[in-house]
Motif scaffolding. Structure first.
Motif, PDB file in Angstrom:
ATOM      1  N   VAL A 241       0.865  -1.177   0.000  1.00  0.00           N
ATOM      2  CA  VAL A 241       0.000   0.000   0.000  1.00  0.00           C
ATOM      3  C   VAL A 241       0.900   1.224   0.000  1.00  0.00           C
ATOM      4  O   VAL A 241       1.652   1.455   0.957  1.00  0.00           O
ATOM      5  CB  VAL A 241      -0.940   0.022   1.219  1.00  0.00           C
ATOM      6  CG1 VAL A 241      -1.883   1.224   1.146  1.00  0.00           C
ATOM      7  CG2 VAL A 241      -1.735  -1.277   1.318  1.00  0.00           C
TER       8      VAL A 241
ATOM      9  N   ALA B  72      -5.896  -3.698   4.298  1.00  0.00           N
ATOM     10  CA  ALA B  72      -5.376  -3.020   3.113  1.00  0.00           C
ATOM     11  C   ALA B  72      -6.205  -1.774   2.791  1.00  0.00           C
ATOM     12  O   ALA B  72      -5.649  -0.711   2.475  1.00  0.00           O
ATOM     13  CB  ALA B  72      -5.361  -3.975   1.925  1.00  0.00           C
TER      14      ALA B  72
ATOM     15  N   VAL C 178      -2.895   0.323  -4.043  1.00  0.00           N
ATOM     16  CA  VAL C 178      -2.744  -1.016  -3.479  1.00  0.00           C
ATOM     17  C   VAL C 178      -2.426  -1.975  -4.625  1.00  0.00           C
ATOM     18  O   VAL C 178      -3.124  -1.988  -5.643  1.00  0.00           O
ATOM     19  CB  VAL C 178      -4.034  -1.468  -2.768  1.00  0.00           C
ATOM     20  CG1 VAL C 178      -3.844  -2.872  -2.170  1.00  0.00           C
ATOM     21  CG2 VAL C 178      -4.420  -0.477  -1.668  1.00  0.00           C
TER      22      VAL C 178
END
Length: 262
Positions: free
Chosen positions: A179, A214, A259
């Motif tokens: 990320v 995430a 991401v």
């Protein structure tokens, strides 16, 4: 992974009560962060009530930054409630490599089955039993150097492990993501990292731990990018960051999330 905005909307729809046993430095900013994202914060750490209160909460965060023996007992009691109820809880092993007390406390808490473990690279290395170069709560190791330790820790503990840094790494031991959202000003604000734990916990109420983590990391980092674009220093960054968290839309998060699969 493209459901970040959905995870944000689901979290806000639930407005989860997040029980935080965190350090003295983090309590105020963490409460404000959780209110801004759409969750409900509670800071409860007395041994006499933590288990009862944990039974009311949808998620828990545990941060050993200013822990003492009574607080560690309280953390264990609350964690047991969450694990037994199948509710998410996040462990932040602040400065775990600095003292034997912190190492013993974190080993005990890991054995209680956290859903998510989040720390900097030095903390994750130390928690995994690997030599680390951390200085107190500050990282002196790179995220890349901690990736193998994160994978091993995730497989051993059953937790999702997130390594925070300029580019975060998050894994469940099988599937992993990088990320890249964030802003250089974020580490200059006291307890902003600690406050992230509550956001991760809130997201994990409405989604599985790995995608929730995430998405929370991307959301938090993107809000930092937005705040950094309209502030000149740390004094202006903090209120701008809270505004960015509050004003983030699902579509903006999906468009701005950085991401990628590892």
């Amino acid at each position: 992974m493209t459901d970040h905005g959905t995870h944000l909307d689901q979290m806000r729809a639930q407005a989860p009560l997040v029980h935080n046993i965190t350090n003295y430095v983090a309590m105020n900013i963490m409460a404000n962060v959780l209110l801004a994202v759409g969750a409900s914060p509670a800071m409860v750490h007395a041994r006499q009530e933590v288990a009862e209160f944990a039974g009311l909460a949808q998620a828990l965060t545990v941060n050993i930054g200013t822990a003492d023996p009574d607080w560690v007992e309280a953390m264990a009691l609350a964690a047991q409630v969450m694990t037994q109820a199948g509710r998410p809880w996040v462990l932040d092993p602040v400065g775990v490599g600095a003292t034997r007390f912190r190492q013993d406390a974190c080993a005990r808490l890991v054995d209680l089955g956290p859903s998510i473990i989040r720390g900097n690279a030095s903390e994750i290395l130390a928690l995994a039993g690997t030599a680390a170069a951390g200085r107190g709560a500050d990282a002196a190791d790179s995220v890349a150097a901690a990736q193998e330790a994160a994978l091993a820790l995730a497989r051993r503990s059953g937790a999702v492990v997130a390594v925070s840094g300029p580019e975060d790494f998050v894994t469940d031991g099988q599937q992993s993501f990088h990320v890249a959202n964030g802003h250089p000003m974020m580490p200059r604000i006291t307890a902003l990292g600690c406050s992230l734990n509550g956001v991760i916990a809130a997201f994990a109420v409405a989604a599985p731990a790995l995608p929730a983590t995430a998405s929370a990391l991307a959301y938090y980092g993107l809000a930092g990018e937005q705040a950094g674009a309209r502030s000149e220093g740390p004094g202006g960054f903090q209120p701008a960051f809270l505004d960015a968290l509050y004003g983030m839309t699902a579509s903006a998060l999906d468009a701005g999330a950085k991401v990628r699969a590892a």
